[in-house]
Design a protein around this motif. Structure first.
Motif: not given
Length: 420
Positions: A71-82, A189-193
């Protein structure tokens, strides 16, 4: 002491959606353990199923640990947790294959087979659903679902030797995993919107301020540009005439002085026109801006016939209150009313969605950080109203409701009272 309700109401709409998303996917881990536990209640004496249940609990814990970084990655707060995604994928594959192994090579019995098959389905569905949170792009999500479904079908084919069983399992996993993965993708998608809409609303408020500054700068340029050019030309002409000893130089300097005094007067008129805003224009502008921001705005009462000083003071109240409704809180409705009562003009601005803060703090009708700057916020409004013997009251008027009331005495008689 702040309670749970206050904590929730104090969040903005994007923060509420994000909290709901996090809580929902964390709860999936609880659902996974509960669903698997129901399958093994009747198998207390079965060792393999009990050990498999421990693996499911470990898998559920891995899912829960993957949610927040995703979720943090979706919100742009961190890198993708690969790494977390690969770990969850490996854990899902291991537990699923182990469950199929118990079905094929473990203790025989319909109850054991049913419990192991249920554990296999639960782990696959929740594992793929949580991983979809941290995957970017529809094609990668499709590949993730198809890969695990095909892998499950292949493992069943190898273990059982039945192509039909492998195909059935593959199709079943494709549908079940696809459903939960779609839920995850839609939540992302909803969170980003929601965050993008909130950012757009803040940008709209900043653009409104910038547009007003540009208007003032344009008016000032129109007034001063021509006059300064004339002053420069006449000054240069006066210098040339003075060097030649011509008496006309004095007349030119007198003309320069006159133009400079006229420029001062015109600048004062521009500033006065900027400060003495029209109440009717501000009411219409506030309704238009708030409606464009998705806030239902109702304006009642009339500004026509009110003295200029009264309109100017109340227009600034409307302008500041509208800005605060846009920039603070999470309003859905706003009501602005103007009425004349007992020789005083009363302006009321009331909105819902007020943030949990002090009455004159960060609420949607409060001053927020602007209150600490001279000439703005509630402090600046009180100063302006005090100049016309007016008063200002602002504070919470109910659950999540902020109300601002400004009263200004009428400067003249014969003003017709207007009902709200």
């Amino acid at each position: 002491m702040r309670g749970p309700g206050t904590w929730w109401r104090g969040k903005s709409t994007p923060a509420k959606v994000e909290t709901y998303t996090r809580g929902s996917f964390h709860f999936f881990a609880v659902m996974e353990v509960a669903g698997a536990g129901l399958s093994v209640i009747s198998q207390r004496d079965s060792g393999p199923v009990a050990w498999l249940m421990l693996l499911v609990c470990a898998h559920a814990a891995t899912c829960a640990l993957t949610v927040s970084p995703s979720v943090d990655w979706v919100c742009g707060r961190r890198e993708q947790p690969v790494r977390m995604l690969w770990t969850l994928g490996a854990a899902t594959a291991v537990v699923a294959v182990t469950a199929l192994g118990v079905v094929e090579y473990g203790p025989k019995g319909d109850d054991v087979d049913s419990a192991a098959a249920s554990l296999f389905t639960t782990v696959m569905v929740f594992g793929v659903g949580i991983m979809a949170l941290g995957v970017h792009g529809r094609r990668r999500v499709y590949a993730l679902i198809a890969g695990f479904a095909a892998g499950a079908g292949l493992v069943v084919l190898v273990m059982s030797g039945s192509a039909l069983a492998g195909l059935v399992i593959a199709l079943l996993m494709l549908v079940c995993c696809g459903f939960l993965a779609f839920t995850a993708v839609f939540s992302v998608w909803l969170l980003k919107a929601v965050y993008e809409l909130d950012e757009a609303r803040e940008t709209r408020a900043r653009l409104a301020v910038a547009e007003e500054r540009l208007r003032f700068g344009r008016d000032l340029h129109d007034v001063m540009g021509r006059n300064l050019a004339v002053i420069a030309l006449k000054s240069e002409l006066a210098v040339q005439l003075a060097r030649r000893g011509r008496p006309e130089a004095v007349e030119q300097m007198i003309e320069v002085q006159r133009i400079a005094q006229e420029s001062q007067r015109e600048v004062r008129d521009v500033v006065r026109g900027y400060r003495e805003a029209d109440l009717g224009v501000e009411l219409a502008g506030a309704q238009g801006v708030l409606t464009a921001a998705g806030i239902e705005c109702e304006v009642t009462g009339e500004a026509a016939g009110l003295p200029v000083e009264v309109q100017s003071a109340l227009a600034w109240v409307v302008r500041e209150a509208t800005t605060n409704v846009l920039r603070h809180g999470d309003a859905e409705r706003c009501a602005v009313g103007v009425r004349v009562r007992e020789g005083r003009v009363v302006l009321t601005v009331e909105n819902d969605g007020a943030a949990a803060a002090s009455d004159e703090g960060e609420g949607s009708g409060g001053s927020g950080d602007s209150g600490r700057r001279g000439g703005s916020g509630l402090a600046g409004l009180r100063e302006r109203l005090a100049a016309v013997e007016g008063t200002l009251e602002a504070g919470r008027a109910g659950e999540g409701v902020f109300r601002l009331v400004a009263e200004v005495p009428l400067a003249g008689a014969g003003v017709r009272e207007a009902a709200v």
